[in-house]
Motif scaffolding. Structure first.
Motif, PDB file in Angstrom:
ATOM      1  N   LYS A  85      -6.247   1.662   4.077  1.00 38.93           N
ATOM      2  CA  LYS A  85      -5.784   0.251   4.103  1.00 38.93           C
ATOM      3  C   LYS A  85      -4.740   0.032   5.354  1.00 38.93           C
ATOM      4  O   LYS A  85      -4.584  -1.073   5.908  1.00 38.93           O
ATOM      5  CB  LYS A  85      -5.327  -0.558   2.805  1.00 38.93           C
ATOM      6  CG  LYS A  85      -6.259  -0.580   1.692  1.00 38.93           C
ATOM      7  CD  LYS A  85      -6.067  -1.073   0.545  1.00 38.93           C
ATOM      8  CE  LYS A  85      -7.081  -1.064  -0.561  1.00 38.93           C
ATOM      9  NZ  LYS A  85      -6.523  -1.322  -1.908  1.00 38.93           N
ATOM     10  N   ASP A 109      -5.106   3.460  -0.402  1.00 36.68           N
ATOM     11  CA  ASP A 109      -4.254   2.993   0.311  1.00 36.68           C
ATOM     12  C   ASP A 109      -3.874   3.422   1.727  1.00 36.68           C
ATOM     13  O   ASP A 109      -3.617   2.524   2.460  1.00 36.68           O
ATOM     14  CB  ASP A 109      -2.912   2.787  -0.630  1.00 36.68           C
ATOM     15  CG  ASP A 109      -2.960   1.796  -1.715  1.00 36.68           C
ATOM     16  OD1 ASP A 109      -3.859   0.891  -1.736  1.00 36.68           O
ATOM     17  OD2 ASP A 109      -2.110   1.842  -2.762  1.00 36.68           O
ATOM     18  N   HIS A 161       0.706  -1.013  -0.089  1.00 39.77           N
ATOM     19  CA  HIS A 161       0.182   0.181  -0.023  1.00 39.77           C
ATOM     20  C   HIS A 161       1.080   1.326  -0.056  1.00 39.77           C
ATOM     21  O   HIS A 161       0.522   2.120  -0.588  1.00 39.77           O
ATOM     22  CB  HIS A 161      -0.937   0.122   1.189  1.00 39.77           C
ATOM     23  CG  HIS A 161      -1.775  -1.236   1.260  1.00 39.77           C
ATOM     24  ND1 HIS A 161      -2.565  -1.808   0.395  1.00 39.77           N
ATOM     25  CD2 HIS A 161      -1.702  -2.487   2.203  1.00 39.77           C
ATOM     26  CE1 HIS A 161      -2.916  -3.095   0.640  1.00 39.77           C
ATOM     27  NE2 HIS A 161      -2.336  -3.249   1.756  1.00 39.77           N
TER      28      HIS A 161
END
Length: 216
Positions: free
Chosen positions: A194, A191, A29
């Motif tokens: 995440k 990202d 990520h």
């Protein structure tokens, strides 16, 4: 405001906080090269320049931010950079909880309608920030607010249009994402979610709520 306990104050000033994970721990990520550059060049640079500007007489970063209009732009930019990056890195984790938890989850649902609606608003704050800056989830006197600030300003500063205590801060300077995501800021923000640790965000929120209760 949230006291940044891992921002070490030494005799000669502030010391760069260490990360709680390896530089490659957030892949795929956020890539290793970005993390290494971001921490050892940019974050470290803000610490060094703030120490230089304050000539080693830094009492606390929170005290500087609370009285920011007493200082020049060098202190403003670098004090903001130190605080913002320390908060940001504290919120990242390779073992992130990917959804809000606890009291913060309850209040996000109450304020924004749902986590998904909050996420959309936060993403818009990040993508809509013209040039360099930050997106924030902030506890204000009127409850939770999503907003952005330019450069290294933050909601603890009197310059901020929305003032309060930051719970989550997301860096949208290009140095936070350009090596991997290029010009696709929205992809970086996906990202970011995440690797955003909601457990830490909840801890930040609880500290602020408990402080407010003590003050009342």
């Amino acid at each position: 405001m949230i006291k940044l306990s891992n921002l070490i104050l030494e005799e000669k000033g502030l010391k760069l906080p260490s990360l709680s994970f390896a530089y490659n721990a957030l892949e795929p990520h956020i890539d290793e090269e970005t993390m290494r550059e971001h921490h050892t060049k940019h974050h470290k640079g803000y610490v060094s320049k703030l120490n230089d500007a304050m000539k080693g007489k830094v009492k606390s970063i929170e005290e500087i931010l609370s009285n920011i209009k007493k200082y020049d732009d060098k202190v403003r930019n670098n004090a903001g950079g130190v605080y913002n990056h320390t908060l940001y890195f504290n919120l990242l984790s390779p073992e992130a909880t990917t959804n809000p938890v606890g009291k913060l989850k309850e209040d996000i649902d109450k304020t924004f309608g749902s986590y998904q609606k909050f996420k959309e608003e936060f993403t818009n704050a990040g993508t809509g920030q013209f040039g360099s800056g930050w997106a924030w989830l902030t506890l204000t006197n009127d409850g939770l607010k999503v907003h952005s600030t330019p450069n290294q300003d933050n909601p603890l500063m009197s310059y901020s249009e929305i003032k309060g205590d930051p719970i989550i801060g997301m860096d949208v300077w290009e140095h936070a994402y350009y090596l991997k995501h290029k010009s696709k800021r929205a992809s970086y923000i996906k990202d970011f979610f995440k690797v955003l640790c909601w457990k830490t965000a909840e801890e930040n929120y609880q500290k602020l709520i408990n402080k407010d209760n003590e003050d009342n």
